[in-house]
Design a protein around this motif. Structure first.
Motif, mmCIF file in Angstrom:
data_model
loop_
_atom_site.group_PDB
_atom_site.id
_atom_site.type_symbol
_atom_site.label_atom_id
_atom_site.label_comp_id
_atom_site.label_asym_id
_atom_site.label_seq_id
_atom_site.Cartn_x
_atom_site.Cartn_y
_atom_site.Cartn_z
ATOM 1 N N TYR A 287 46.514 39.902 35.851
ATOM 2 C CA TYR A 287 46.661 41.318 36.159
ATOM 3 C C TYR A 287 45.278 41.928 36.268
ATOM 4 N N ALA A 288 44.989 42.484 37.436
ATOM 5 C CA ALA A 288 43.678 43.086 37.647
ATOM 6 C C ALA A 288 43.558 44.345 36.795
ATOM 7 N N PRO A 289 42.422 44.567 36.107
ATOM 8 C CA PRO A 289 42.259 45.761 35.265
ATOM 9 C C PRO A 289 42.236 47.022 36.108
ATOM 10 N N THR A 290 42.747 48.101 35.505
ATOM 11 C CA THR A 290 42.780 49.383 36.214
ATOM 12 C C THR A 290 41.410 50.032 36.268
ATOM 13 N N GLY A 291 40.548 49.708 35.331
ATOM 14 C CA GLY A 291 39.214 50.294 35.318
ATOM 15 C C GLY A 291 38.184 49.281 34.880
ATOM 16 N N LEU A 292 36.931 49.716 34.791
ATOM 17 C CA LEU A 292 35.854 48.834 34.386
ATOM 18 C C LEU A 292 35.692 48.889 32.872
ATOM 19 N N TYR A 293 35.469 47.733 32.268
ATOM 20 C CA TYR A 293 35.256 47.648 30.830
ATOM 21 C C TYR A 293 33.768 47.722 30.536
ATOM 22 N N GLN A 294 33.469 48.269 29.368
ATOM 23 C CA GLN A 294 32.088 48.338 28.927
ATOM 24 C C GLN A 294 31.583 46.941 28.573
ATOM 25 N N PRO A 295 30.278 46.709 28.692
ATOM 26 C CA PRO A 295 29.745 45.388 28.326
ATOM 27 C C PRO A 295 30.052 45.043 26.881
ATOM 28 N N GLY A 296 30.540 43.854 26.665
ATOM 29 C CA GLY A 296 30.879 43.391 25.326
ATOM 30 C C GLY A 296 32.304 43.661 24.911
ATOM 31 N N THR A 297 33.072 44.371 25.780
ATOM 32 C CA THR A 297 34.464 44.651 25.418
ATOM 33 C C THR A 297 35.308 43.394 25.464
ATOM 34 N N ILE A 298 35.141 42.622 26.516
ATOM 35 C CA ILE A 298 35.884 41.375 26.671
ATOM 36 C C ILE A 298 35.022 40.245 26.133
ATOM 37 N N THR A 299 35.406 39.703 24.998
ATOM 38 C CA THR A 299 34.618 38.657 24.354
ATOM 39 C C THR A 299 35.551 37.731 23.589
ATOM 40 N N ASN A 300 35.061 36.533 23.318
ATOM 41 C CA ASN A 300 35.865 35.544 22.600
ATOM 42 C C ASN A 300 35.884 35.778 21.101
ATOM 43 N N TYR A 317 26.776 38.560 9.049
ATOM 44 C CA TYR A 317 27.805 39.018 9.970
ATOM 45 C C TYR A 317 29.168 38.753 9.346
ATOM 46 N N ILE A 318 30.127 39.590 9.694
ATOM 47 C CA ILE A 318 31.497 39.441 9.202
ATOM 48 C C ILE A 318 32.412 39.352 10.416
ATOM 49 N N LEU A 319 33.264 38.351 10.424
ATOM 50 C CA LEU A 319 34.178 38.136 11.542
ATOM 51 C C LEU A 319 35.455 38.938 11.340
ATOM 52 N N ASP A 320 35.865 39.642 12.372
ATOM 53 C CA ASP A 320 37.132 40.370 12.345
ATOM 54 C C ASP A 320 38.231 39.401 12.774
ATOM 55 N N ASN A 321 38.973 38.873 11.796
ATOM 56 C CA ASN A 321 40.012 37.902 12.112
ATOM 57 C C ASN A 321 41.159 38.505 12.915
ATOM 58 N N ARG A 322 41.425 39.765 12.740
ATOM 59 C CA ARG A 322 42.537 40.411 13.444
ATOM 60 C C ARG A 322 42.162 40.846 14.854
ATOM 61 N N LYS A 323 40.877 40.804 15.184
ATOM 62 C CA LYS A 323 40.389 41.174 16.519
ATOM 63 C C LYS A 323 40.882 42.563 16.913
ATOM 64 N N THR A 324 40.630 43.518 16.038
ATOM 65 C CA THR A 324 41.068 44.891 16.266
ATOM 66 C C THR A 324 40.310 45.487 17.451
ATOM 67 N N GLY A 325 41.056 46.041 18.394
ATOM 68 C CA GLY A 325 40.437 46.700 19.536
ATOM 69 C C GLY A 325 39.976 45.768 20.631
ATOM 70 N N ALA A 326 40.154 44.471 20.480
ATOM 71 C CA ALA A 326 39.709 43.546 21.518
ATOM 72 C C ALA A 326 40.685 43.567 22.691
ATOM 73 N N VAL A 327 40.162 43.320 23.869
ATOM 74 C CA VAL A 327 40.971 43.283 25.086
ATOM 75 C C VAL A 327 41.397 41.847 25.336
ATOM 76 N N HIS A 328 42.709 41.622 25.380
ATOM 77 C CA HIS A 328 43.239 40.282 25.604
ATOM 78 C C HIS A 328 43.686 40.171 27.061
ATOM 79 N N GLN A 329 43.156 39.209 27.748
ATOM 80 C CA GLN A 329 43.505 38.987 29.146
ATOM 81 C C GLN A 329 44.237 37.664 29.291
ATOM 82 N N GLU A 330 45.212 37.652 30.176
ATOM 83 C CA GLU A 330 45.976 36.443 30.477
ATOM 84 C C GLU A 330 45.509 35.901 31.813
ATOM 85 N N PHE A 331 45.053 34.667 31.805
ATOM 86 C CA PHE A 331 44.485 34.063 33.002
ATOM 87 C C PHE A 331 45.468 33.056 33.593
#
Length: 643
Positions: A287-300, A317-331
């Protein structure tokens, strides 16, 4: 003087006689002492004191079952039991005992037993075959007997060499076999877990990574599929194109990293700009995104609370295991790419039409998908759609008049567009024009005249533009486009083809010869047949009179002896073409026409064959294409000759 005792004997002073052990009794044969077992009866066949009478037969009655020996009747038949045993673990605080699961195999042909422990990864225990295959004796005091099939059941214990095995279940073959023997099977029991392994699994499940990264192991996929690429042939119907021409694309799916690359196949002299890539190699989101994401928004990975260099030069550094606010894309994955599927390439709808042989084999092997061919519909009458099921009038069925090039028909819920027909169909419809209006040239000319007569001068100028050299003929494609433009879709594709065929400029016999030779050469090339020199030599040898001709049947027999990879009706048609007035085949011209090495048909590249040269020759010519049309004759029939 005391008499010496025999070995293994003792002397009872009270009874004044020798007493022998059970396990060592003496018998005599030809005055020679023979050591025999304890099961030898006494005088007259009577059992000695302390002997146990053994049954003469098994649990089966005598004379029941096959007379074949056991090693033949039960060859390759094995009973399989699931079992486990407990093993003590001394001098270890973490575990006092461990549960080891195993398989017990009982071979029916010779009553041998094998015990195997399946391999467990990282167990640290030597596993595999615990007891090799052989007959195993029963535990004491019956060690002189061996285990048989009667000693096995579910939810029982068997002792094999002082180790106690608990049988918990068996396979279906074993259950059926034991039931046929009359054994009442016990219900299966649960498989116990090893306490130490269970405790270790709890520890592993509760462990959380303290470092700010997640392990993404893609090395195995890269090493296994490096260089393996799926290739699909696609079409993109660009809605913004001026002429709505479909664009041909080739999609490459790289199995090593699940990336997609798309190239465009630009035809020669098409007027389109040639670009190196339609889509650069990368992962393609569904699904093509409706807008442009800020740098670093889409990350592993998602990192919280980034502390600077508080201690020395090291950061925390502390890892966020729940990945709050991360953008999940289906490829897109390989499972999403199938023939006929429509994929979204950044807003463009791409249709997958075909794929290469490697891709077909990949989907056959991994997913069991096969691109299946054969008869789509059995012969029979087909009702027209949209009719009431229960009515007094008879149902309407499709007729031959409903079928023509350009027609859209619906057969049992499947929509079809008729795009072409063979030469026989065109000829038949043109010869019976009173039944097929789409092939009636008089009806077509009248319809065209009614539409074009008010614009006669403009139409003449339009045809003149397509013929700058004033040859009075034009190519079929510009002719077809002009007719579509003039009639605004009022004429069907079949009617336009009838016009082109009626006013075409072609030599039918020459076209037939070229077409047949082109098809034959293509067949010979696909089968790698190149023995034209030997074929010609054999034909010359059989020409005793050296006249350069041979009978039709003799040429056919010689070609068959060479296993010429041509269908019989195609071979017959070719031999008929090269016959002289006396029905004798000019074999030199025949062989020269077939020789694709030295005489490749130049007109073959310009002949469009809808059947794509199938291996099985159907006996019917596809529609011979119209190359040039005498448009001036058409204009004279429509508007009359100019003064």
């Amino acid at each position: 003087m005391a008499l010496p005792l025999l070995p293994g004997a003792s002397f009872d002073r009270n009874l004044g006689k020798e007493k022998f052990h059970k396990s060592q009794l003496w018998g005599y044969c030809n005055n020679v002492a023979m050591l025999v077992g304890e099961d030898k009866p006494g005088i007259g066949g009577e059992p000695l004191p302390g002997q146990k009478a053994k049954p003469k037969y098994s649990v089966f009655p005598r004379e029941i079952g096959s007379d074949a020996p056991a090693w033949v009747a039960f060859d390759k038949q094995v009973l399989s039991f699931d079992a486990y045993f407990e093993e003590e673990v001394p001098d270890k605080n973490q575990e006092l005992y461990r549960i080891r699961h195993c398989k017990i195999y009982f071979y029916l042909e010779d009553d041998t037993i094998q015990v195997v422990e399946p391999q467990v990864k990282n167990s640290g225990i030597i596993q595999g075959t615990i007891v090799r295959r052989h007959r195993i004796p029963l535990p004491p005091p019956n060690e002189d007997q061996f285990y048989t099939v009667d000693h096995f059941n579910i939810n029982i214990e068997v002792i094999l060499y002082a180790r106690r095995y608990r049988i918990i279940d068996c396979d279906q073959f074993t259950k059926n076999f034991l039931r046929k023997m009359g054994v009442r099977l016990n219900p299966p029991v649960c498989r116990p877990d090893d306490p130490y392994t269970k405790e270790r699994q709890k520890i592993v499940d509760n462990m959380k990574p303290l470092r700010p990264y997640e392990r993404l192991d893609t090395l195995r996929q890269f090493l296994e599929f490096d260089g393996h690429v799926l290739r699909f042939f696609c079409v993109w119907d660009d809605p913004e194109s001026m002429f709505h021409d479909p664009r041909e694309l080739v999609l490459h799916y790289y199995l090593s990293d699940d990336t997609i690359e798309i190239k465009e196949m630009v035809p020669v002299n098409s007027g389109w700009d040639a670009v190196p890539l339609f889509l650069k190699r990368n992962k393609l989101p569904k699904y093509a995104p409706t807008g442009l994401y800020q740098p670093g928004t889409i990350t592993n990975r998602t990192v919280l609370n980034v502390f600077g260099e508080l201690v020395g030069n090291k950061g925390r550094y502390i890892l966020d295991n729940r990945k709050t606010g991360a953008v999940h894309q289906e490829f897109y994955k390989d499972c999403d790419l199938t023939i006929g599927a429509v994929i979204n390439v950044w807003g463009r709808k791409i249709v997958l039409c075909d794929c290469d042989e490697f891709t077909k084999e990949y989907y056959r092997t991994k997913y069991g998908i096969r691109i299946l061919g054969g008869k789509f519909l059995e012969r029979g009458r087909i009702k027209k759609p949209g009719q009431e099921l229960f009515k007094s009038q008879p149902s309407e069925y499709f007729k031959a008049q409903n079928l023509f090039v350009g027609a859209r028909v619906c057969f049992h819920g499947h929509n079809f567009l008729l795009v072409d027909a063979d030469e026989y169909a065109f000829n038949y419809m043109e010869k019976h024009a009173n039944e097929f209006s789409m092939a009636d040239i008089s009806v077509i000319l009248k319809k065209l005249k009614d539409i074009a007569e008010p614009r006669s001068r403009e139409i003449k100028q339009m045809f003149a533009v397509t013929d700058p050299d004033h040859t009075k003929v034009t190519e079929y494609d510009p002719f077809r486009n002009l007719i579509v433009n003039i009639t605004d879709g009022a004429l069907s594709e079949h009617e336009i083809m009838t016009l082109g065929r009626y006013y075409s400029m072609r030599d039918d016999s020459e076209m037939d010869v070229h077409f047949l030779l082109a098809v034959a050469q293509e067949q010979l090339k696909k089968k790698s047949f190149e023995n034209f020199g030997q074929l010609s030599a054999v034909l010359v040898y059989n020409d005793r009179e050296k006249r350069g001709v041979l009978p039709h049947e003799m040429c056919r027999t010689i070609c068959k002896s060479f296993r010429l990879p041509l269908a019989d009706d195609l071979l017959q048609a070719l031999l008929t073409i090269f016959e002289d007035s006396h029905e004798q085949v000019e074999y030199k011209k025949f062989v020269y026409g077939l020789n694709w090495r030295e005489n490749q048909i130049p007109a073959f590249q310009t002949i469009k064959v809808p059947l794509k040269y199938e291996d099985d020759w159907s006996g019917q010519l596809p529609s011979l294409p119209v190359k040039r049309v005498k448009y001036l004759t058409l204009l004279e029939d429509l508007f009359g000759k100019e003064e």
